[in-house]
Design a protein around this motif. Structure first.
Motif, PDB file in Angstrom:
ATOM      1  N   ASN A 172      22.325   0.324 -45.363  1.00 43.88           N
ATOM      2  CA  ASN A 172      23.240  -1.636 -46.070  1.00 43.88           C
ATOM      3  C   ASN A 172      21.804  -2.275 -45.055  1.00 43.88           C
ATOM      4  OD1 ASN A 172      22.713  -0.404 -42.759  1.00 43.88           O
ATOM      5  ND2 ASN A 172      24.230  -1.867 -42.710  1.00 43.88           N
ATOM      6  N   LYS A 173      21.279  -3.450 -45.535  1.00 40.52           N
ATOM      7  CA  LYS A 173      20.300  -4.511 -45.768  1.00 40.52           C
ATOM      8  C   LYS A 173      19.993  -4.410 -44.231  1.00 40.52           C
ATOM      9  CE  LYS A 173      19.079  -8.722 -47.149  1.00 40.52           C
ATOM     10  NZ  LYS A 173      19.613 -10.341 -47.871  1.00 40.52           N
ATOM     11  N   SER A 174      20.874  -4.588 -43.490  1.00 38.71           N
ATOM     12  CA  SER A 174      20.906  -4.735 -41.727  1.00 38.71           C
ATOM     13  C   SER A 174      20.157  -3.327 -40.697  1.00 38.71           C
ATOM     14  CB  SER A 174      22.143  -5.725 -41.040  1.00 38.71           C
ATOM     15  OG  SER A 174      22.942  -4.536 -41.588  1.00 38.71           O
ATOM     16  N   GLN A 175      20.152  -2.395 -42.010  1.00 37.42           N
ATOM     17  CA  GLN A 175      20.003  -0.804 -41.881  1.00 37.42           C
ATOM     18  C   GLN A 175      20.401  -0.587 -40.950  1.00 37.42           C
ATOM     19  OE1 GLN A 175      15.545   0.153 -42.727  1.00 37.42           O
ATOM     20  NE2 GLN A 175      15.520  -2.036 -41.808  1.00 37.42           N
ATOM     21  N   THR A 176      22.233  -0.670 -40.537  1.00 32.47           N
ATOM     22  CA  THR A 176      22.579  -0.668 -39.024  1.00 32.47           C
ATOM     23  C   THR A 176      23.708   0.866 -39.451  1.00 32.47           C
ATOM     24  OG1 THR A 176      24.299  -2.122 -40.064  1.00 32.47           O
ATOM     25  CG2 THR A 176      22.786  -2.557 -38.304  1.00 32.47           C
TER      26      THR A 176
END
Length: 465
Positions: A172-176
């Motif tokens: 995902n965009k937030s890399q979580t």
């Protein structure tokens, strides 16, 4: 253009205030040497970002801590983080991260021992090449530049095995959020069907005695740099022959069953503050895992277990380090479990030094392992033209002398007859020599004693791939 001057005018007083307060502002972050790795993959590991303020007194330690964090990705052979430019007037710095990417593709032949450790194969199995696995193992590290891993194993020999795994640390965009998927199949003609006098009892015939199948899916949630949650679901299907289940050991799957199928759910939580994961010198690692085996679908397994590990690493001066590892494993459902699922101490990483020749079965177990380590060498070896792989010509090497002490206990309410090491305190101790090559390959040569007074020289190795 006027927006640029407006932002500059607004940020200038903040930078001056930070400089007067003994702080600097990270103006830019530049990364060099990342030909394959994505920039965001590296930036995700940093404790600071562009625009953050850092105490000047803490700047060297902050840069070093972040250098180790990037190195822990196991994507680089060397990492350097330095201040590129320092604007005293504005109180701003630029940070430059230089990386040397590792060799990411590892297609190499399999030629490995099937036994639990080298000493078992060398001494008890008389160095038999019938107990060797061979085939092809393929790893592609950093497959898309996100630190993801593709693993493919095709193996013949003692254990015929096929395995396919994919690990994506973030999507995902937030890399979580990340994911992991695995398919595993193996079969053996020789089977470990019982434990007698704390040693494995084997039986070999022409037919395949044990077949194992496993499908795994997992969702990974990493909200912070050092914290990780994992939710997993697995399907197991193990099978054996009537000869094993009804003649050799009716408790193998319990009640003389020849097949074992069950679904499993798992939750794991970990905090990892180790400075260097393959061979830590400072920090700690905590991990706890709750697993429910058997969801009532097949009725072949019913277990609920909790496993907790805490490892602490404390530096004592410049060259000395103390390692302490505590681990406990507990069954909440107290009824008898199949012999096949009653593993405790003897298989890596759950073993006591000095007991490499022995296997201790049971339901509940706990141990504490400690090492006092002294750094002998920390440097690099340049193979030059003698190493055909350019990225592996410079080999980082560290060497440590260790003094080791292990204590452990296994509670075995069902399979302790004839196995005297269960339900008593076990103690192993000795000295060792540890070698760490290419930052992620650990070799350990150890001379140890156990509570029986037996002594031996043992070899252990660990590759982080």
């Amino acid at each position: 253009m006027w927006r640029f001057f407006l932002l500059f005018a607004l940020s200038l007083p903040l930078a001056v205030q930070a400089q007067e307060a003994g702080q600097v502002v990270v103006d830019t972050i530049e990364i060099k040497g990342d030909s394959r790795t994505r920039v965001n993959t590296i930036l995700r590991e940093l404790t600071f970002s562009q625009g953050d303020t850092i105490e000047i007194s803490e700047l060297p330690e902050t840069l070093e801590r972040n250098r180790r964090q990037v190195l822990n990705l196991s994507l680089f052979t060397r990492v350097g983080i330095n201040v590129g430019k320092w604007d005293d007037r504005r109180g701003r710095i630029s940070v430059v991260i230089s990386v040397s990417e590792a060799w990411y593709i590892y297609p190499f032949p399999i030629f490995e021992l099937a036994d639990r450790n080298f000493n078992i194969w060398w001494v008890e199995q008389n160095r038999s090449f019938d107990r060797v696995n061979f085939g092809v193992r393929f790893f592609h590290i950093n497959f898309t530049g996100r630190g993801d891993v593709v693993k493919l194993i095709s193996q013949l020999g003692y254990t015929q095995k096929f395995e396919l795994q994919y690990l994506l640390p973030s999507f995902n965009k937030s890399q979580t959020l990340g994911l992991r998927a695995n398919f595993f199949y193996s079969r053996n003609k020789e089977i470990f069907h019982n434990t007698i006098d704390n040693r494995q009892a084997f039986e070999r015939v022409n037919d395949f005695q044990l077949q194992r199948r496993r499908i795994t899916t997992a969702l990974i949630y990493r909200p912070k740099i050092y914290t990780l949650h994992e939710w997993g679901a697995e399907y197991y299907h193990n099978s054996t022959t009537p000869f094993v289940a009804q003649e050799l050991n009716p408790d193998f799957f319990l009640d003389g069953r020849t097949s074992q199928r069950y679904l499993s759910l798992k939750y794991a939580f970990s905090i990892d503050r180790r400075d260097y994961r393959p061979y830590p010198l400072k920090g700690f690692h905590f991990r706890t895992t709750l697993v429910k085996d058997g969801l009532g679908v097949y009725g072949d397994r019913d277990a609920l277990t909790l496993t907790t590990t805490y490892a602490n690493y404390a530096p004592l001066g410049r060259r000395f380090t103390v390692e302490t590892i505590l681990k406990g494993h507990l069954f909440f459902i107290r009824k008898q479990q199949p012999f096949y699922n009653s593993r405790a101490l003897g298989f890596e990483p759950d073993f006591l030094r000095g007991y490499e020749y022995y296997l201790v079965d049971g339901q509940d177990y706990g141990y504490v392992k400690s090492s006092f380590r002294y750094e002998i060498f920390n440097g690099e070896i340049n193979y030059g033209r003698y190493m055909p792989l350019k990225k592996m010509r410079i080999m980082p090497l560290r060497v440590y002398l260790s003094v080791n002490n292990d204590l452990g206990y296994v509670y075995n309410p069902h399979y302790s007859d004839g196995n005297s090491m269960a339900n008593r305190l076990l103690w192993g101790r000795g000295i060792g020599l540890d070698l760490i090559t290419y930052n992620d390959k650990v070799w350990q040569i150890q001379y140890t004693f156990n509570h029986l007074g037996e002594a031996g020289l043992f070899l252990h190795y660990k590759f982080i791939l």
